[in-house]
Design a protein around this motif. Structure first.
Motif, PDB file in Angstrom:
ATOM      1  N   ALA A   1      -0.312   0.695  11.920  1.00 39.58           N
ATOM      2  CA  ALA A   1      -1.682   0.195  12.106  1.00 39.58           C
ATOM      3  C   ALA A   1      -2.678  -0.417  11.503  1.00 39.58           C
ATOM      4  N   LEU A   2      -2.218  -0.281   9.588  1.00 39.57           N
ATOM      5  CA  LEU A   2      -3.487  -0.708   9.371  1.00 39.57           C
ATOM      6  C   LEU A   2      -3.686  -2.507   9.544  1.00 39.57           C
ATOM      7  N   ALA A   3      -1.960  -2.844   9.682  1.00 39.72           N
ATOM      8  CA  ALA A   3      -2.073  -4.167   9.344  1.00 39.72           C
ATOM      9  C   ALA A   3      -1.959  -4.705  10.286  1.00 39.72           C
ATOM     10  N   LEU A   4      -1.766  -4.504  11.548  1.00 35.39           N
ATOM     11  CA  LEU A   4      -2.340  -5.035  13.562  1.00 35.39           C
ATOM     12  C   LEU A   4      -3.610  -5.282  13.155  1.00 35.39           C
ATOM     13  N   HIS A   5      -3.785  -3.308  12.774  1.00 34.85           N
ATOM     14  CA  HIS A   5      -5.828  -3.924  12.869  1.00 34.85           C
ATOM     15  C   HIS A   5      -5.876  -5.085  11.914  1.00 34.85           C
ATOM     16  N   ARG A   6      -5.881  -5.292  11.099  1.00 37.08           N
ATOM     17  CA  ARG A   6      -6.168  -6.709  10.057  1.00 37.08           C
ATOM     18  C   ARG A   6      -6.419  -7.246  10.853  1.00 37.08           C
ATOM     19  N   ILE A   7      -4.978  -7.914  11.230  1.00 33.52           N
ATOM     20  CA  ILE A   7      -4.329  -8.945  11.725  1.00 33.52           C
ATOM     21  C   ILE A   7      -5.495  -9.970  13.848  1.00 33.52           C
TER      22      ILE A   7
ATOM     23  N   THR B   1       9.508  -5.792   9.016  1.00 27.54           N
ATOM     24  CA  THR B   1      10.345  -4.129   8.383  1.00 27.54           C
ATOM     25  C   THR B   1       9.231  -3.043   8.155  1.00 27.54           C
ATOM     26  N   LEU B   2       7.981  -3.171   8.409  1.00 23.91           N
ATOM     27  CA  LEU B   2       6.809  -2.259   7.879  1.00 23.91           C
ATOM     28  C   LEU B   2       7.437  -1.084   9.637  1.00 23.91           C
ATOM     29  N   VAL B   3       7.188  -1.698  10.124  1.00 24.26           N
ATOM     30  CA  VAL B   3       7.757  -1.498  11.925  1.00 24.26           C
ATOM     31  C   VAL B   3       9.395  -0.628  11.772  1.00 24.26           C
ATOM     32  N   ASP B   4      10.284  -1.153  11.400  1.00 29.00           N
ATOM     33  CA  ASP B   4      10.917  -0.286  11.110  1.00 29.00           C
ATOM     34  C   ASP B   4      10.824   0.909   9.589  1.00 29.00           C
ATOM     35  N   ASP B   5      10.374   0.128   8.838  1.00 26.90           N
ATOM     36  CA  ASP B   5      10.243   1.546   7.547  1.00 26.90           C
ATOM     37  C   ASP B   5       9.279   3.033   8.513  1.00 26.90           C
ATOM     38  N   ALA B   6       8.519   2.731   9.503  1.00 26.78           N
ATOM     39  CA  ALA B   6       7.972   3.756  10.383  1.00 26.78           C
ATOM     40  C   ALA B   6       9.263   4.582  10.835  1.00 26.78           C
TER      41      ALA B   6
ATOM     42  N   ARG C   1       1.002  -1.123  -0.173  1.00 23.75           N
ATOM     43  CA  ARG C   1      -0.287  -0.056  -0.104  1.00 23.75           C
ATOM     44  C   ARG C   1       0.932   0.996  -0.161  1.00 23.75           C
ATOM     45  N   THR C   2       1.219   1.519  -1.281  1.00 23.95           N
ATOM     46  CA  THR C   2       2.373   2.714  -0.870  1.00 23.95           C
ATOM     47  C   THR C   2       1.505   4.174  -1.069  1.00 23.95           C
ATOM     48  N   ASP C   3       0.326   4.123  -0.943  1.00 25.20           N
ATOM     49  CA  ASP C   3      -0.801   5.007  -0.933  1.00 25.20           C
ATOM     50  C   ASP C   3      -0.777   5.320   0.790  1.00 25.20           C
ATOM     51  N   LEU C   4      -0.195   4.469   1.864  1.00 24.26           N
ATOM     52  CA  LEU C   4      -0.559   5.025   3.385  1.00 24.26           C
ATOM     53  C   LEU C   4       0.921   5.299   3.869  1.00 24.26           C
ATOM     54  N   ALA C   5       0.625   5.750   4.547  1.00 25.59           N
ATOM     55  CA  ALA C   5       2.051   6.897   4.888  1.00 25.59           C
ATOM     56  C   ALA C   5       2.789   5.214   6.048  1.00 25.59           C
TER      57      ALA C   5
ATOM     58  N   GLY D   1      11.093   8.789  10.606  1.00 24.90           N
ATOM     59  CA  GLY D   1      10.559   8.893  11.571  1.00 24.90           C
ATOM     60  C   GLY D   1       9.460   9.032  12.694  1.00 24.90           C
ATOM     61  N   SER D   2       8.069   8.272  11.522  1.00 26.29           N
ATOM     62  CA  SER D   2       6.938   8.589  12.797  1.00 26.29           C
ATOM     63  C   SER D   2       7.277   7.115  14.297  1.00 26.29           C
ATOM     64  N   PHE D   3       7.700   6.334  14.033  1.00 26.75           N
ATOM     65  CA  PHE D   3       8.718   5.793  15.353  1.00 26.75           C
ATOM     66  C   PHE D   3       9.244   5.963  16.374  1.00 26.75           C
ATOM     67  N   ARG D   4       9.361   6.285  17.181  1.00 27.50           N
ATOM     68  CA  ARG D   4      10.770   6.094  17.862  1.00 27.50           C
ATOM     69  C   ARG D   4      11.617   5.066  17.849  1.00 27.50           C
TER      70      ARG D   4
END
Length: 234
Positions: A89-95, A137-142, A79-83, A146-149
């Motif tokens: 957030a979306l991945a965790l929600h769907r899981i 990988t998703l977390v590392d991307d965030a 999903r390149t349309d999402l930050a 700069g979105s995540f600590r």
């Protein structure tokens, strides 16, 4: 032909549901092929029309539980349309929603893990590794965005998966409400621990400023390490 294919899929789903309940209640080793046939109200010979043995059923359940989570993560990753933080957030929600709606199958897989035949156990391990790698990988991307600590991405991913997986053991629709609403609450709680200070409510004062400065330095070090890797690290 389409009708026969659809009917086969329905019977297959019913078979997995019956087997999942029996495995969860009696354990994989304690459930016979005849038990599964009896629970479906068909003969043992009729059951052979769909599967050859218990291992085939268990393998299908492993794929059904874990490969669906892999599919979710792969779909969200694309999903390149999402930050970056929105993808987490979306991945965790769907899981979480997936686990809440498939509690019996998830619990049976967890309980049956020690009894898994070698081939299925390896399938299980590969799928679990794939899930962890994708979410890490998703977390590392965030983090890089700069979105995540700058927390350890694998540790954060394991914590999120622990939250999502535990849902299968305690979630009850009649007590805990809609799965979508539950997921929204748990995602909010999980992300509070990794969001940067500017995205969270923090107490004002010098200690908050120091904490923010440490985060900025850690993020800078993380970025520099990516740009200028140590000799021999590649």
């Amino acid at each position: 032909m389409a009708q026969r294919h659809s009917s086969g899929r329905l019977v297959s789903h019913e078979l997995l549901e019956h087997a999942a309940r029996l495995f969860a209640r009696q354990g994989y080793a304690g459930t016979s092929f005849q038990d599964i046939a009896d629970s479906m109200g068909i003969s043992r010979s009729a059951l052979y029309h769909y599967v050859s043995n218990k291992e085939e059923i268990l393998a299908a359940l492993v794929r059904d539980v874990l490969e669906r989570v892999v599919e979710i993560l792969e779909e969200v990753t694309a999903r390149t349309d999402l930050a970056e933080d929105e993808r987490v957030a979306l991945a965790l929600h769907r899981i979480i929603v997936n686990n809440a709606r498939n509690t019996t199958r998830f619990r049976l897989l967890d309980r049956s893990e020690p009894d898994l035949p070698d081939e299925i156990a390896e399938l299980h391990r590969q799928a679990r590794r794939r899930v962890l790698d994708l979410l890490s990988t998703l977390v590392d991307d965030a983090i890089r965005a700069g979105s995540f600590r700058p927390v350890p991405a694998r540790t954060a991913a394991l914590g999120m998966l622990g939250t999502a997986n535990w849902v299968a053991w305690w979630y009850r629709p009649d007590h805990d409400g809609d799965a979508e609403e539950l997921a929204a609450t748990l995602v909010d709680m999980a992300l509070v621990g990794v969001q940067r200070s500017g995205d969270r409510r923090v107490d004002p004062g010098p200690w908050a400023a120091v904490a923010r400065l440490k985060e900025e330095l850690a993020h800078l070090e993380h970025s520099l390490a990516d740009t200028h890797p140590e000799p021999g690290s590649g």
